[in-house]
Scaffold this motif. Structure first.
Motif, PDB file in Angstrom:
ATOM      1  N   ILE A   1       0.834  -1.206   0.000  1.00 31.61           N
ATOM      2  CA  ILE A   1       0.000   0.000   0.000  1.00 31.61           C
ATOM      3  C   ILE A   1       0.871   1.259   0.000  1.00 31.61           C
ATOM      4  O   ILE A   1       0.554   2.254  -0.661  1.00 31.61           O
ATOM      5  CB  ILE A   1      -0.983   0.007   1.206  1.00 31.61           C
ATOM      6  CG1 ILE A   1      -2.042   1.101   1.040  1.00 31.61           C
ATOM      7  CG2 ILE A   1      -0.267   0.180   2.521  1.00 31.61           C
ATOM      8  CD1 ILE A   1      -3.007   0.871  -0.070  1.00 31.61           C
TER       9      ILE A   1
ATOM     10  N   ASN B   1       0.872   3.459  -3.446  1.00 30.88           N
ATOM     11  CA  ASN B   1       0.423   4.855  -3.313  1.00 30.88           C
ATOM     12  C   ASN B   1       1.513   5.830  -3.746  1.00 30.88           C
ATOM     13  O   ASN B   1       1.246   6.814  -4.442  1.00 30.88           O
ATOM     14  CB  ASN B   1       0.005   5.143  -1.869  1.00 30.88           C
ATOM     15  CG  ASN B   1      -1.352   4.550  -1.534  1.00 30.88           C
ATOM     16  OD1 ASN B   1      -2.025   3.982  -2.388  1.00 30.88           O
ATOM     17  ND2 ASN B   1      -1.754   4.668  -0.285  1.00 30.88           N
ATOM     18  N   LYS B   2       2.735   5.546  -3.320  1.00 28.70           N
ATOM     19  CA  LYS B   2       3.856   6.414  -3.712  1.00 28.70           C
ATOM     20  C   LYS B   2       4.029   6.387  -5.231  1.00 28.70           C
ATOM     21  O   LYS B   2       4.264   7.436  -5.860  1.00 28.70           O
ATOM     22  CB  LYS B   2       5.139   5.944  -3.022  1.00 28.70           C
ATOM     23  CG  LYS B   2       6.349   6.857  -3.246  1.00 28.70           C
ATOM     24  CD  LYS B   2       6.193   8.185  -2.541  1.00 28.70           C
ATOM     25  CE  LYS B   2       7.461   9.028  -2.639  1.00 28.70           C
ATOM     26  NZ  LYS B   2       7.310  10.344  -1.993  1.00 28.70           N
TER      27      LYS B   2
ATOM     28  N   TYR C   1       1.364   8.509  -6.858  1.00 27.49           N
ATOM     29  CA  TYR C   1       1.637   9.943  -6.714  1.00 27.49           C
ATOM     30  C   TYR C   1       2.778  10.394  -7.630  1.00 27.49           C
ATOM     31  O   TYR C   1       2.697  11.441  -8.275  1.00 27.49           O
ATOM     32  CB  TYR C   1       2.000  10.275  -5.262  1.00 27.49           C
ATOM     33  CG  TYR C   1       0.871  10.089  -4.276  1.00 27.49           C
ATOM     34  CD1 TYR C   1      -0.430  10.468  -4.598  1.00 27.49           C
ATOM     35  CD2 TYR C   1       1.098   9.538  -3.018  1.00 27.49           C
ATOM     36  CE1 TYR C   1      -1.470  10.296  -3.694  1.00 27.49           C
ATOM     37  CE2 TYR C   1       0.069   9.367  -2.106  1.00 27.49           C
ATOM     38  CZ  TYR C   1      -1.209   9.745  -2.451  1.00 27.49           C
ATOM     39  OH  TYR C   1      -2.228   9.577  -1.559  1.00 27.49           O
TER      40      TYR C   1
ATOM     41  N   ASN D   1      -4.898  13.298  -4.236  1.00 30.40           N
ATOM     42  CA  ASN D   1      -4.778  12.631  -2.938  1.00 30.40           C
ATOM     43  C   ASN D   1      -6.120  12.322  -2.285  1.00 30.40           C
ATOM     44  O   ASN D   1      -6.381  11.191  -1.861  1.00 30.40           O
ATOM     45  CB  ASN D   1      -3.926  13.507  -2.009  1.00 30.40           C
ATOM     46  CG  ASN D   1      -3.786  12.930  -0.623  1.00 30.40           C
ATOM     47  OD1 ASN D   1      -4.686  13.042   0.200  1.00 30.40           O
ATOM     48  ND2 ASN D   1      -2.665  12.303  -0.358  1.00 30.40           N
TER      49      ASN D   1
ATOM     50  N   LEU E   1      -8.080   9.659  -4.034  1.00 31.43           N
ATOM     51  CA  LEU E   1      -7.539   8.321  -3.760  1.00 31.43           C
ATOM     52  C   LEU E   1      -7.991   7.839  -2.383  1.00 31.43           C
ATOM     53  O   LEU E   1      -8.374   6.670  -2.216  1.00 31.43           O
ATOM     54  CB  LEU E   1      -6.013   8.349  -3.833  1.00 31.43           C
ATOM     55  CG  LEU E   1      -5.307   7.000  -3.626  1.00 31.43           C
ATOM     56  CD1 LEU E   1      -5.672   6.018  -4.733  1.00 31.43           C
ATOM     57  CD2 LEU E   1      -3.791   7.176  -3.556  1.00 31.43           C
ATOM     58  N   THR E   2      -7.976   8.740  -1.416  1.00 30.58           N
ATOM     59  CA  THR E   2      -8.437   8.391  -0.067  1.00 30.58           C
ATOM     60  C   THR E   2      -9.913   8.007  -0.083  1.00 30.58           C
ATOM     61  O   THR E   2     -10.323   7.034   0.569  1.00 30.58           O
ATOM     62  CB  THR E   2      -8.223   9.579   0.891  1.00 30.58           C
ATOM     63  OG1 THR E   2      -6.845   9.963   0.871  1.00 30.58           O
ATOM     64  CG2 THR E   2      -8.613   9.207   2.315  1.00 30.58           C
TER      65      THR E   2
ATOM     66  N   HIS F   1     -10.278   4.579  -1.355  1.00 30.23           N
ATOM     67  CA  HIS F   1      -9.885   3.631  -0.300  1.00 30.23           C
ATOM     68  C   HIS F   1     -11.041   3.390   0.671  1.00 30.23           C
ATOM     69  O   HIS F   1     -11.318   2.251   1.061  1.00 30.23           O
ATOM     70  CB  HIS F   1      -8.682   4.170   0.471  1.00 30.23           C
ATOM     71  CG  HIS F   1      -7.392   4.038  -0.267  1.00 30.23           C
ATOM     72  ND1 HIS F   1      -6.179   4.383   0.283  1.00 30.23           N
ATOM     73  CD2 HIS F   1      -7.110   3.592  -1.515  1.00 30.23           C
ATOM     74  CE1 HIS F   1      -5.215   4.160  -0.589  1.00 30.23           C
ATOM     75  NE2 HIS F   1      -5.763   3.683  -1.691  1.00 30.23           N
TER      76      HIS F   1
ATOM     77  N   ASN G   1      -1.376  10.361   3.714  1.00 31.43           N
ATOM     78  CA  ASN G   1      -1.144  10.201   2.271  1.00 31.43           C
ATOM     79  C   ASN G   1      -0.421  11.417   1.689  1.00 31.43           C
ATOM     80  O   ASN G   1       0.440  11.281   0.817  1.00 31.43           O
ATOM     81  CB  ASN G   1      -2.466   9.974   1.535  1.00 31.43           C
ATOM     82  CG  ASN G   1      -2.944   8.535   1.621  1.00 31.43           C
ATOM     83  OD1 ASN G   1      -2.188   7.643   1.995  1.00 31.43           O
ATOM     84  ND2 ASN G   1      -4.196   8.296   1.285  1.00 31.43           N
TER      85      ASN G   1
ATOM     86  N   GLN H   1       3.105  11.497  -0.141  1.00 31.52           N
ATOM     87  CA  GLN H   1       3.239  12.148  -1.445  1.00 31.52           C
ATOM     88  C   GLN H   1       4.384  13.166  -1.447  1.00 31.52           C
ATOM     89  O   GLN H   1       5.093  13.310  -2.445  1.00 31.52           O
ATOM     90  CB  GLN H   1       1.928  12.851  -1.801  1.00 31.52           C
ATOM     91  CG  GLN H   1       1.896  13.480  -3.187  1.00 31.52           C
ATOM     92  CD  GLN H   1       0.532  14.090  -3.494  1.00 31.52           C
ATOM     93  OE1 GLN H   1      -0.373  14.065  -2.667  1.00 31.52           O
ATOM     94  NE2 GLN H   1       0.382  14.631  -4.676  1.00 31.52           N
TER      95      GLN H   1
ATOM     96  N   VAL I   1      -4.970   2.431  -9.117  1.00 35.07           N
ATOM     97  CA  VAL I   1      -5.799   3.094  -8.100  1.00 35.07           C
ATOM     98  C   VAL I   1      -6.768   2.092  -7.465  1.00 35.07           C
ATOM     99  O   VAL I   1      -6.917   2.042  -6.234  1.00 35.07           O
ATOM    100  CB  VAL I   1      -6.569   4.280  -8.719  1.00 35.07           C
ATOM    101  CG1 VAL I   1      -7.658   4.777  -7.771  1.00 35.07           C
ATOM    102  CG2 VAL I   1      -5.607   5.417  -9.046  1.00 35.07           C
TER     103      VAL I   1
ATOM    104  N   SER J   1      -4.906  -0.288  -5.333  1.00 32.62           N
ATOM    105  CA  SER J   1      -4.576   0.378  -4.076  1.00 32.62           C
ATOM    106  C   SER J   1      -5.754   0.321  -3.103  1.00 32.62           C
ATOM    107  O   SER J   1      -5.577   0.096  -1.900  1.00 32.62           O
ATOM    108  CB  SER J   1      -4.195   1.836  -4.360  1.00 32.62           C
ATOM    109  OG  SER J   1      -4.008   2.559  -3.174  1.00 32.62           O
TER     110      SER J   1
END
Length: 313
Positions: free
Chosen positions: A28, A32-33, A36, A43, A46-47, A50, A92, A96, A227, A230
């Motif tokens: 994860i 995520n990195k 980004y 950001n 994406l959250t 999730h 996050n 990033q 995405v 993730s």
């Protein structure tokens, strides 16, 4: 023979659970990195994904009778849902904006902040040994941050906010579980959709919806796949943490956490070529020493407390 098979099956399940948690927790961070760095995916969006994926996963779990949902009043978890948004968004943003090493070490500061919150606001006491372990933890984080050649002010602001909100969230989760008599999955089942709703309202004000960098922008298939992947992994992280806590000892959980910490740091330097100076290395070792000492003393105190309870007439 039957007992041996049962033990073998039980051990296999524990090993499988630990492996799922190991892979998902590390993946994860890296995925995520990667999202980004290589795609510039927004950001907060994406959250939000999730959160939605986590709720969908929990919905499937409750349909499979993995856990039983408990009816909760929304007002009881409103603040918790808001802090959940803040904690994930800021961590996050920290990921990033910072190197993985700085991101990981900043997260470690959650422990000292939680202790400070519980001491000041909940009148909880901690032994001198526990308090002293916070010195190398904090010193190591400062050393790493100071000598990080990719240090940036916004990254540290996000990391600091992430630590503060995460600490509050973790304290409140424990308090709410006790107050409402629910486990973490039952709480998350109601919390995730509420947090999703908050972010759904906020996203249009902070991130573009269309065009480059917008959620409905011209994303490649691979970007969208990453995405969604993730999101699935985020759910697996939450599920596996709950499973490990319920099926292993605190020692296993904590020591496994240290192993993940080291692997994630190493992966950051290998995959993203994050620079590592000697002083940063010393900072990491200093922090890791503090973490191990904290875990040792904390578990020893817990065992001592249990033995006192069993000795009471």
């Amino acid at each position: 023979m039957a007992t041996r098979l049962s033990d073998l099956f039980g051990n296999s399940r524990i090993i499988a659970g630990l492996l799922v948690n190991l892979l998902s927790s590390i993946c994860i961070v890296f995925i995520n990195k990667w999202i980004y760095v290589h795609y510039g995916f927004p950001n907060m969006t994406l959250t939000l994904i999730h959160f939605v994926m986590t709720w969908l996963g929990l919905f499937i779990c409750q349909k499979m009778d993995i856990f039983a949902p408990k009816s909760l009043r929304p007002s009881k978890i409103l603040l918790l849902a808001l802090s959940f948004c803040g904690f994930v968004v800021f961590t996050n943003l920290s990921l990033q904006s910072n190197t993985i090493g700085t991101y990981q070490l900043a997260k470690v500061m959650t422990t000292p902040v939680i202790i400070a919150i519980q001491t000041m606001y909940y009148r909880k006491t901690f032994s001198t040994k526990i308090k002293l372990t916070l010195v190398p933890i904090t010193l190591g984080v400062i050393l790493n941050s100071y000598y990080d050649v990719r240090f940036n002010l916004m990254g540290m602001i996000f990391a600091t906010l992430g630590v503060l909100v995460t600490s509050l969230y973790q304290v409140w989760v424990g308090a709410k579980q006790h107050e409402l008599q629910v486990n973490s999955m039952q709480l998350l089942y109601y919390q995730a959709p509420m947090s999703s709703a908050f972010l759904l309202v906020l996203v249009p004000f902070f991130e573009p919806l269309t065009g480059d960098g917008g959620i409905f922008g011209p994303w490649s298939f691979l970007a969208l796949f990453m995405v969604l992947l993730s999101g699935v992994i985020a759910f697996l992280v939450n599920l596996s943490i709950y499973w490990i806590i319920g099926n292993t000892s605190p020692v296993t959980y904590n020591m496994f956490g240290h192993f993940k910490f080291c692997i994630t740091l190493l992966g950051g330097y290998v995959l993203f070529q994050d620079p590592l100076s000697l002083n940063q290395g010393l900072g990491i070792l200093c922090t890791l020493t503090g973490i191990l000492a904290y875990t040792h003393f904390k578990l020893a105190e817990q065992e001592e407390g249990k033995s006192r309870l069993t000795q009471r007439p």
